[in-house]
Scaffold this motif. Structure first.
Motif, short mmCIF file in Angstrom:
data_model
loop_
_atom_site.label_atom_id
_atom_site.label_comp_id
_atom_site.label_asym_id
_atom_site.label_seq_id
_atom_site.Cartn_x
_atom_site.Cartn_y
_atom_site.Cartn_z
N PRO A 131 11.28 -3.57 11.02
CA PRO A 131 10.77 -2.77 9.89
C PRO A 131 9.61 -1.90 10.36
N GLU A 132 9.49 -0.74 9.74
CA GLU A 132 8.40 0.18 10.07
C GLU A 132 7.27 -0.02 9.06
N THR A 133 6.02 0.10 9.54
CA THR A 133 4.87 -0.17 8.71
C THR A 133 4.39 1.10 8.01
N GLU A 172 0.02 -2.88 2.79
CA GLU A 172 1.06 -2.39 3.70
C GLU A 172 2.43 -2.77 3.19
N ILE A 173 3.38 -1.92 3.51
CA ILE A 173 4.79 -2.19 3.28
C ILE A 173 5.46 -2.14 4.64
N ALA A 174 6.14 -3.21 5.02
CA ALA A 174 6.98 -3.20 6.22
C ALA A 174 8.39 -2.91 5.71
N PHE A 175 8.88 -1.70 5.95
CA PHE A 175 10.13 -1.25 5.33
C PHE A 175 11.24 -1.15 6.37
N ASP A 176 12.34 -1.82 6.10
CA ASP A 176 13.52 -1.78 6.96
C ASP A 176 14.59 -0.99 6.20
N ALA A 177 14.75 0.28 6.55
CA ALA A 177 15.69 1.15 5.84
C ALA A 177 17.13 0.68 6.00
N GLU A 178 17.45 0.07 7.13
CA GLU A 178 18.81 -0.41 7.38
C GLU A 178 19.12 -1.71 6.66
N ASP A 179 18.10 -2.53 6.47
CA ASP A 179 18.26 -3.83 5.81
C ASP A 179 17.05 -4.07 4.92
N PRO A 180 17.02 -3.44 3.72
CA PRO A 180 15.84 -3.55 2.86
C PRO A 180 15.42 -4.98 2.55
N VAL A 188 5.96 -6.81 1.62
CA VAL A 188 4.85 -6.12 0.96
C VAL A 188 3.63 -7.03 0.99
N ASN A 189 2.47 -6.43 1.23
CA ASN A 189 1.21 -7.17 1.23
C ASN A 189 0.14 -6.24 0.64
N VAL A 190 -0.36 -6.58 -0.54
CA VAL A 190 -1.31 -5.73 -1.25
C VAL A 190 -2.50 -6.56 -1.70
N SER A 191 -3.69 -5.96 -1.66
CA SER A 191 -4.87 -6.65 -2.18
C SER A 191 -5.81 -5.65 -2.84
N MET A 192 -6.50 -6.13 -3.88
CA MET A 192 -7.44 -5.27 -4.59
C MET A 192 -8.60 -6.12 -5.10
#
Length: 190
Positions: A21-23, A55-63, A68-72
């Motif tokens: 996956p791409e970041t 960050e989102i680690a997104f794998d376009a070939e295999d979603p 997902v990792n989010v903080s606020m």
């Protein structure tokens, strides 16, 4: 096919099949979490988080292989009324201090359509972690027109019970259910 050509074709196929996956980093200026709840049956009250990171680690070939990792910071909550914000930060609700965070870390993705998925993850708030499912739609995957970077857009919705996170004061008169609407932009990191 010659053996070298076959070996090259197999190597290309194998590397594509096992692509990582791409970041993508969230764009804090164009990512929001809006929440709403019913107030005593009279009105719907809204609040928002904005300016947060993740960050989102997104794998376009295999979603389903994405994450997902989010903080606020809880103190970055916007309520539209200073007295409401002060009450939310009080011991009646969060008892929040600078540095107290709300986090969401995905634990699984169930792809439901060409551009939709249910993202299950651990939502941590007020010292409590509970599983939450985000009904998510990929709104865009394209180069960003302003900076040319590969970018993603997502919208998502969820419903949580605030009492699950020890912020249930006045429930059920003030709705225990909180509706969440999320809109995110993220650009590929270098």
């Amino acid at each position: 096919m010659k053996p070298t050509l076959l070996a090259a074709a197999l190597a290309i196929t194998a590397s594509a099949a096992f692509a990582e996956p791409e970041t993508y980093a969230l764009d804090p200026s164009h990512s929001q979490v809006v929440f709403s709840y019913n107030h005593l049956g009279f009105s719907t009250t809204y609040g928002m988080f904005s300016g947060f990171g993740g960050e989102i680690a997104f794998d376009a070939e295999d979603p389903a292989n994405s994450s997902v990792n989010v903080s606020m910071p809880i103190t970055s909550m916007l309520t539209g009324w200073e007295e409401r914000f002060a009450h939310f930060m009080s011991p009646d609700f969060f008892g929040a201090a600078d540095g107290d965070m709300v986090t969401f870390v995905s634990t699984g993705i169930d792809v439901t359509g060409d551009k939709t998925a249910n993202i299950t993850g651990d939502l941590t708030m007020n010292g409590v972690t509970k599983p939450v499912v985000l009904a998510t739609e990929l709104t865009q995957a394209a180069p960003h027109p302003m900076n040319g970077k590969a970018s993603l857009g997502f919208d998502a919705t969820a419903t949580v019970l605030r009492s699950d996170f020890n912020v249930g004061k006045y429930a059920p008169n003030v709705s225990d259910e909180v509706e969440i609407v999320i809109s995110l932009e993220a650009s590929k990191t270098e």
